[in-house]
Motif scaffolding. Structure first.
Motif, short mmCIF file in Angstrom:
data_model
loop_
_atom_site.label_atom_id
_atom_site.label_comp_id
_atom_site.label_asym_id
_atom_site.label_seq_id
_atom_site.Cartn_x
_atom_site.Cartn_y
_atom_site.Cartn_z
N PHE A 589 -14.73 -19.17 12.52
CA PHE A 589 -14.53 -18.13 13.53
C PHE A 589 -13.23 -17.41 13.23
N SER A 590 -13.29 -16.09 13.23
CA SER A 590 -12.05 -15.34 13.04
C SER A 590 -11.96 -14.25 14.10
N VAL A 591 -10.74 -13.94 14.44
CA VAL A 591 -10.52 -12.91 15.45
C VAL A 591 -10.77 -11.55 14.83
N LYS A 592 -11.61 -10.77 15.52
CA LYS A 592 -11.93 -9.44 15.00
C LYS A 592 -10.66 -8.64 14.77
N GLY A 593 -10.51 -8.11 13.60
CA GLY A 593 -9.34 -7.30 13.27
C GLY A 593 -8.12 -8.11 12.87
N VAL A 594 -8.17 -9.42 13.07
CA VAL A 594 -7.05 -10.27 12.65
C VAL A 594 -7.60 -11.42 11.82
N PRO A 595 -8.07 -11.13 10.64
CA PRO A 595 -8.87 -12.09 9.88
C PRO A 595 -8.14 -13.36 9.50
N ASP A 596 -6.81 -13.38 9.58
CA ASP A 596 -6.14 -14.64 9.21
C ASP A 596 -6.00 -15.58 10.41
N ARG A 597 -6.43 -15.16 11.59
CA ARG A 597 -6.46 -16.08 12.73
C ARG A 597 -7.86 -16.67 12.83
N THR A 598 -7.97 -17.92 12.38
CA THR A 598 -9.30 -18.52 12.25
C THR A 598 -9.31 -19.96 12.77
N LYS A 599 -10.51 -20.42 13.05
CA LYS A 599 -10.77 -21.85 13.28
C LYS A 599 -12.06 -22.20 12.54
N SER A 600 -11.95 -23.22 11.73
CA SER A 600 -13.15 -23.63 10.99
C SER A 600 -13.92 -24.69 11.78
N MET A 601 -15.15 -24.86 11.41
CA MET A 601 -16.00 -25.83 12.10
C MET A 601 -15.41 -27.25 12.03
N PRO A 602 -14.92 -27.70 10.87
CA PRO A 602 -14.28 -29.02 10.87
C PRO A 602 -13.08 -29.11 11.80
N GLU A 603 -12.28 -28.06 11.85
CA GLU A 603 -11.14 -28.07 12.78
C GLU A 603 -11.63 -28.18 14.22
N LEU A 604 -12.65 -27.46 14.52
CA LEU A 604 -13.17 -27.46 15.89
C LEU A 604 -13.81 -28.80 16.22
N ALA A 605 -14.47 -29.40 15.19
CA ALA A 605 -15.09 -30.71 15.41
C ALA A 605 -14.01 -31.74 15.77
N PHE A 606 -12.91 -31.67 15.07
CA PHE A 606 -11.83 -32.63 15.35
C PHE A 606 -11.21 -32.35 16.73
N ALA A 607 -11.02 -31.09 17.04
CA ALA A 607 -10.43 -30.73 18.33
C ALA A 607 -11.35 -31.15 19.48
N ALA A 608 -12.67 -31.03 19.25
CA ALA A 608 -13.61 -31.41 20.30
C ALA A 608 -13.63 -32.92 20.49
N TRP A 609 -13.33 -33.62 19.42
CA TRP A 609 -13.34 -35.10 19.48
C TRP A 609 -12.06 -35.62 20.15
N THR A 610 -10.90 -35.05 19.75
CA THR A 610 -9.67 -35.48 20.40
C THR A 610 -9.64 -35.03 21.86
N ALA A 611 -10.26 -33.90 22.12
CA ALA A 611 -10.37 -33.37 23.48
C ALA A 611 -8.99 -33.17 24.12
N HIS A 612 -8.00 -32.92 23.28
CA HIS A 612 -6.66 -32.72 23.82
C HIS A 612 -6.53 -31.40 24.55
N SER A 613 -7.29 -30.43 24.11
CA SER A 613 -7.22 -29.12 24.77
C SER A 613 -8.58 -28.45 24.72
N LEU A 614 -9.26 -28.48 25.84
CA LEU A 614 -10.61 -27.93 25.88
C LEU A 614 -10.66 -26.79 26.89
N PRO A 615 -11.61 -25.88 26.71
CA PRO A 615 -11.77 -24.85 27.74
C PRO A 615 -12.16 -25.49 29.07
N GLU A 616 -11.89 -24.80 30.13
CA GLU A 616 -12.32 -25.28 31.44
C GLU A 616 -13.83 -25.46 31.44
N ASP A 617 -14.30 -26.46 32.15
CA ASP A 617 -15.73 -26.76 32.29
C ASP A 617 -16.39 -27.21 30.99
#
Lengths: 788, 289
Positions: A589-617
């Motif tokens: 995933f990259s921010v439209k117009g700011v291509p160097d701001r990204t999150k890859s699927m493996p990064e997101l998988a780890f973040a979802a597992w640690t659950a340290h910072s998740l969106p509300e709900d």
């Protein structure tokens, strides 16, 4: 672009192959459990016989034997008989079908006793010591003979040998025939076939007496369905049964799409004895005790104009069910019921089928199930029409093709998605060099030698993607047609796909990995596919009817989309932008117009597992499931061409060329698709030229091993020439259709049509399947006015 | 299926093998390549109490020329027979036959002696030995003897070998200057012949001067076709060969099975005899399909 197709469509090597090619496959025969016992069955040698007495005492006393039981000894084990899940009519006759016969044995191979011993050898040896006193009765093995008024009855409780009659009428059939210039009327025999999966059937059942839990390993195509049916047959709460189809199951072709006596029996024995019980079929035992296929007599009439434009169809089938109704046997002819008009037009259509009991091994779904039979009848009959009206066989097909389009209404009553039949025929003719062939043929005929050549066509359409559950309901099928997938990102960025399909040679691990790797933007090697264990994959309708990709594969695809959706929310949260401000490509995933701001699927998988910072709900973890119930079937099609050389002195047929142009929509893996076409075509050619199970009048299976049941080998085939047209299905988001059975469905009529074509100048119009040299020779003799 | 239980001994000499067989009685059987016996045991159609493995007896292996004959040891594999340079002239028939038996695995394990001893009327080698007037050599506790192939095969799976005797080899006349051919008709590459025709032909400028025809699977034993052989003498044209081949119908009615009726077998034999003889004659004008 949502998906960068890096793997889908490419011929990545099958993940399954290295272990299979190096002898590391994990097959059921290799499974040994502590304290395991082995069962051997005693089978009736008579087509029909009362069981007057069963004496197991000598067997029970033999060395190594733990116990031996007659059918009566086991009668209280069954909460219900072996299941039949497709009662096609309200008045269908459904006989009791006990895993071990109690009063009457109704076919050679019907189990009458079981011996349980500490080794397989001891069980087999002791089984010979069981003494059964039979009251032998007259048997009936032929489907038409069984319909005669004075035929011996397979089941005394029924007035005759009919199980059901099912009919379908579209349009005014009588009117269509009344205005026809020509009517061709053909009668064909579909020989009985014996499925030959490379791995014979096997089962191990284990009980835990203190909890009442059971684990059943079975070489089955349908672990989830079997779990439900084991519960019903044995009266065990469903939650206490775990069914495992081993990681490797060596083929099925429908023969493992069933609930068999030996499966129920091993569970019952494990329950009684408190020890694991194993049964492994020998090859010849499997010939008696595993379902057979086909065995139908077909009458087909086509009404047409003098130009060969088809007006209507009339079809009448007598279909052998065998001695009992196996799991979906009554429905097998219905899978072809709508296809006796093939991919052709017309105004009216009538189909009628009678299911008939005979003293033979029960039949059921065998590769193609109903569609090879239908395709054979229409593709042979349209050649007969071509001869009748003097039109070239390729041309008569072209003339009668349904128009190209989506949801094209067929006279049989189906709406075909993705119809476009001419390009496949054109491509096949081009590969063949049709004009060149006809010129060679004319030269041969001119020369008058004993080697004559012929070409045969088969333009098929078939039904895959079983099935919309509501349509199944209208056909009285007792289950749904959905399938399920769960896709789970693991903390290290790998993915786990849990599928409801149950592969047994199809390569789902490879194909599902390709689908998931592309959708999730991770390497193909990073996808693991779990299947076949009801504790690991809780939901599924399993693998048969060329349904896996178009249903379970689509469920994987959809589940991946849901994972990506969830990942998008998490990525937006972590990047502190709105989800719609993100672009997704190849797992990033990259921010439209700011291509160097990204999150890859493996990064997101780890973040979802640690659950340290998740969106509300949002919940921890990155996984999603899909249960996909298709809105329509899919309808693959194609044109197959066979070229044969016939030795008119001996009747020997040499298959010289085989061309298959198939349209299964977009291809996930061309290597797998080619493999399915090759194997399917080989099985259809086998039916056309080699394989036929035959019974003696007393019910003895004459073709009791591969010595006389002629399974061909690679030496009998030319190199197949395959090509494809690609017309996506509109029935599912991937556009995929199915290819597991198309080869078998398309091939047999092409071969027989080619033989008839080679001999047409001699007056031959028909050669029955399988076209043995003697049958071909006799057809020539008969056409030439000889005595044969 | 799994064979019924049996005892197994491996012999280190022919004498030891004969002693073991004698001690084992009538249910003892010698085991060579195992390609006929073991399948029958797996189906429990054969239930020997003792197998005496003679596979290690090198004295029974090999092909060598001996004057006008070729001697082939019983343990010589089909693969070795197929490549034996000693098989010249009419005796080359054996090599042609051996190279078409089974598949490469079968040809590397199966032995000539085993095939002969098994006496299957559908096997290829017996008809070839019959056509070549070969002799089968046997060893027993009382010594060795030779039996003409014509006398050796006495019925389906029955031979003149007595209980306890071992086939040690065959002696085959070379028939220098004769041509040979084997036409095997089958539905699958690895099937037994529905009909097989072995032809050994002495072709001269004036036509066929002598011919021997051996037939596979046309009766309970391999058969010669004397009427055909007599009619072939003097034939020099295709039509004459075809006419001679038709004399095969004078033989006793052949068996019928799932692959062929008796009538069709006779027809096939006629076609195959004509083709085999034409091929064996080696005369280009005689060739047919």
């Amino acid at each position: 672009m949502a998906t960068a197709e890096k793997y889908v469509g490419g011929g990545v090597p099958r993940k399954e192959d290295p272990k299979l090619l190096t002898g590391q496959g994990q097959f059921l025969e290799g499974l040994t459990l502590p304290g395991m016992l082995h069962a051997a069955l005693v089978r009736s040698p008579h087509g029909s016989a009362r069981i007057n007495s069963v004496d197991v005492s000598a067997a029970a006393a033999a060395e190594g034997v733990v116990v031996a039981y007659s059918g009566a000894d086991l009668a209280d084990e069954w909460a219900a008989g072996l299941p039949m899940a497709w009662p096609v009519t309200d008045d269908i006759r459904i006989p009791d079908h006990w895993p071990v016969a109690q009063d009457v044995a109704r076919y050679v191979g019907d189990a009458v006793a079981v011996v349980v011993a500490t080794s397989r050898n001891a069980a087999l040896d002791a089984a010979e010591l069981v003494e059964v006193e039979y009251g032998v009765q007259e048997a009936v093995v032929d489907v038409e003979a069984a319909l005669a008024d004075d035929a011996p009855r397979v089941h005394e409780s029924f007035d005759d040998n009919k199980s059901y009659t099912w009919a379908l009428t579209n349009g005014d059939v009588d009117a269509a025939f009344a205005k026809a210039d020509v009517v061709v009327s053909e009668r064909y025999t579909q020989p009985r076939l014996i499925p030959n999966a490379m791995e014979p059937r096997a089962v191990v059942a284990q009980s835990v007496p203190s909890t009442g839990d059971f684990t059943v390993w079975s070489t089955t195509q349908i672990p989830h369905v079997a779990k439900v049916l084991f519960a019903l047959t044995l009266g065990i709460p469903e939650g206490q049964i775990r069914v495992i189809a081993p990681t490797d199951v060596g083929g099925g072709f429908g023969s493992k799409l069933n609930v068999y006596a030996e499966e129920a029996l091993c569970i019952a024995l494990a329950r009684r004895l408190g020890r694991p019980v194993k049964w492994v079929a020998g090859r010849s035992e499997g010939y008696l005790a595993t379902i057979h296929g086909r065995d139908q007599i077909q009458q087909i009439e086509i009404a047409a104009t003098s130009d060969g434009d088809i007006l209507g169809y009339r079809v009448n089938i007598a279909a052998a069910m065998g001695a009992y109704l196996q799991l979906v046997a009554p429905g097998v002819p219905l899978l072809g019921a709508f296809l006796y008009c093939g991919c052709y037009g017309g105004e009216a259509y009538h189909f009628e089928c009678t299911g008939v009991f005979t003293n033979t091994t029960p039949t059921d779904a065998y590769r193609g199930a109903g569609r090879p039979e239908a395709t054979y009848a229409i593709e042979r009959a349209i050649d007969a029409l071509a001869r009748e009206v003097g039109v070239d066989p390729a041309e008569i097909r072209r003339r009668n093709f349904l128009p190209a389009g989506d949801m094209v209404q067929s006279p049989g009553g189906l709406a075909f998605d993705s119809a476009d039949y001419e390009p496949a025929l054109d491509r096949a003719l081009e590969l063949l060099d049709y004009d060149g062939f006809r010129s060679d043929q004319a030269e041969r005929r001119e020369g008058g030698g004993s080697r004559q050549i012929g070409v045969g066509f088969s333009s098929y359409v078939e039904i895959c993607g079983l099935a919309p559950s509501q349509v199944l309901a209208s056909l009285k099928y007792a289950a749904g047609g959905w399938d399920a997938a769960t896709v789970r990102m693991l903390p290290t960025g790998k993915a786990e796909v849990v599928t409801g399909s149950s592969p047994h040679g199809q390569g789902h691990v490879t194909s599902w990995s390709q689908i998931a790797a592309d959708a999730l933007g991770i390497p193909y090697e990073d996808v693991t596919v779990l299947h076949g264990d009801t504790h690991v994959a809780p939901h599924g309708m399993n693998t048969y009817g060329s349904r896996s990709l178009a249903v379970a594969g689509v469920a994987v695809h959809n589940a991946c989309d849901r994972v990506v959706d969830k990942a998008r929310g998490l990525a937006a949260h972590l990047l502190e932008v709105a989800p719609e401000d993100l672009e997704y490509e190849a797992g990033t995933f990259s921010v439209k117009g700011v291509p160097d701001r990204t999150k890859s699927m493996p990064e997101l998988a780890f973040a979802a597992w640690t659950a340290h910072s998740l969106p509300e709900d949002s919940e921890p973890g990155l996984e999603a499931s899909c249960v996909y119930d298709p809105p329509n079937f899919t309808f693959p099609f194609g044109t197959h061409v066979a070229v044969v050389e016939v030795d008119t002195d001996t009747g020997a047929v040499d298959l010289v060329r085989y061309i298959a142009v198939d349209d299964c929509g977009p291809v996930i893996n061309p290597v797998i698709v080619d493999g399915q076409v090759h194997g399917g075509v080989a099985q259809g050619i086998a039916a056309a030229l080699y394989e036929e199970a035959t019974y003696a009048e007393d019910g003895t299976l004459e073709t009791s091993s591969m010595v006389n049941y002629l399974v061909p080998s690679a030496a009998e085939f030319p190199s197949f020439e395959t090509d494809r047209t690609v017309t996506p299905s509109t029935s599912n988001p991937m556009g995929v259709k199915g290819i597991g059975e198309a080869g078998t469905i398309g091939s047999a009529p092409a071969v027989i049509n080619a033989i008839v074509d080679a001999l047409s100048h001699l007056g031959v119009t028909d050669v029955p399947m399988p076209a043995s040299p003697e049958r071909v020779w006799r057809a020539i003799q008969a056409a030439q006015g000889g005595e044969a | 299926m799994i064979p019924a239980s049996f005892d197994y001994e491996r012999a280190s000499s022919l004498d030891e093998a004969l002693s073991l067989l004698a001690a084992g009685g009538e249910d003892a059987r010698p085991l060579a390549g195992g390609h006929s016996l073991l399948p029958l045991m797996r189906l429990r159609l054969a239930r020997p109490s003792l197998l005496v493995d003679i596979g290690g007896l090198d004295e029974l292996r090999g092909v060598h020329a001996d004057g006008n004959s070729v001697v082939i040891g019983a343990l010589t594999t089909h693969h070795e027979v197929a490549g034996a340079s000693e098989l010249t002239g009419g005796s080359g028939l054996l090599a042609r036959v051996a190279e078409g038996i089974g598949d490469p695995q079968v040809r590397h394990r199966g032995t000539l002696g085993g095939s002969v001893a098994h006496a299957d009327p559908a096997s290829d080698l017996p008809a070839a030995l019959l056509a070549l007037d070969a002799e089968v050599t046997l060893a027993g506790r009382d010594g060795t003897r030779s039996v003409a192939a014509a006398d050796f095969f006495v019925g389906p799976f029955m031979s003149a070998a007595a209980d306890g005797e071992i086939v040690t080899g065959v002696r085959v006349p070379k028939r220098e200057g004769w041509g040979s051919a084997y036409r095997k008709f089958q539905r699958r590459a690895q099937d037994w012949a529905i009909v097989g025709v072995a032809a050994v032909v002495n072709w001269t400028e004036s036509g066929i001067a002598g011919a021997a025809i051996g037939l596979t699977n046309m009766g309970g034993t391999p058969l010669r076709a004397p009427g055909v052989e007599a009619a072939l003498v003097g034939a020099s044209e295709k039509a004459q060969i075809t006419a001679a081949a038709s004399k095969v119908s004078e033989l006793e009615t052949p068996p019928a099975d799932e692959n062929a009726s008796s009538e069709y077998r006779v027809h096939l034999a006629q076609v195959l005899i004509a083709r085999a003889v034409a091929e064996a004659a080696g005369c280009p004008g005689m060739q047919s399909g």
